[in-house]
Write a protein that holds these residues in place. Sequence first.
Motif: not given
Length: 378
Positions: A80-100
């Motif tokens: 997704i990030c590779r093909h996106s024409p704009v910067p991507i914000v990842a929406d993370i809530h409780f699981h820290y590993k998803r953020g990493i």
Amino acid sequence: MSHNPIRPWRSIERRKSRKIRVGSVEVGGDAPIAVQTMTNTPTEDAAATIAQIERCAEAGADIVRVSCPTVESTAAMPEICRHSPVPIVADIHFHYKRGIEAADAGAACLRINPGNIGSPDRVKEVVNAARANGCSIRIGVNGGSLERHLLEKYGEPCPDAMVESALDHARILDDLGFHDYKISVKASDMFLTVAAYQQLAEVTDAPLHLGITEAGGLRTGTVKSSIGMGNLLWMGIGDTIRVSLSADPVEEVKVGFDMLKSLGVRTRGVNIIACPSCARQGFDVIKTVETLEDRLAHISEPISLSIIGCVVNGPGEAAMTDLGFTGGGKESGKMYISGRPDHNVSNADMVEHIVELVEKKAERLKAQREEGETVAAE
């Protein structure tokens, strides 16, 4: 930002904030107010998510947020990030590993509340991943999910509680030497949201992400967001915005840009000034404007167009716009160019004629802009 020496009553003095980066987009300081939206496709379906991001970017989105609640969703993020024409914000809530995982996958920003993801060591791991990947962070406080101790302290969601929550999360990042963050304090209650942002704006120089959360459907959500966010933007508060609608994300982008255009702080696409129509109209104003909005949606260069049904206000409005059409003749009307009456056009031909004029002007503006950018680069 929008200082107008000729008409000072139109001036908006932006609140001073520090500038951060969300990928290629600057947020805060003197940077243009960025427009965001959020995908609603299953993130693990990379193709569908990329297609929606592309539609949002075409509508003008500067940044797009993608929810990453599962391992499968973050596994799709590199593509997704590779093909996106704009910067991507990842929406993370409780699981820290998803953020990493999202930071490593190429996300430009993490939407995460440091205080909600566990021990200090876990927070430090996420911050280290963000720092290593040049990833900024958005602290996202929501009136509907405030920490229990704050609800017990204040009794209910209130501006003090929301600001305290935001500053508590910010302090965690500051203590780790991480300052590339922006903050939001959203609620579905418009009054609560505006008061919280006003209060927060006084106590931090972090860029602020504006929004009225869960605002509602297309019409009611647009009205609610425009009143709340419009007031804040008018006060100079806000560095990036997201209009939260129960509607297609593309509509969020359109409403966001219309909001900024109405305040004169962003100029993208065609700004149509039109009368509400009455018995004096020389053509079907409502149908014409609906058609033109659709036919001119692809134009990104800033152009003003007035569509007025009769000669009462038509000439005056046309004098203030790049192009104008005023009804009043026998099945025809007057076309204005650069504020001056130019030629007559029949009602039957006006839509095609106006589209042609706008597209030609857009081409000239684009060529001038690109020439200017080339000269500046040299």
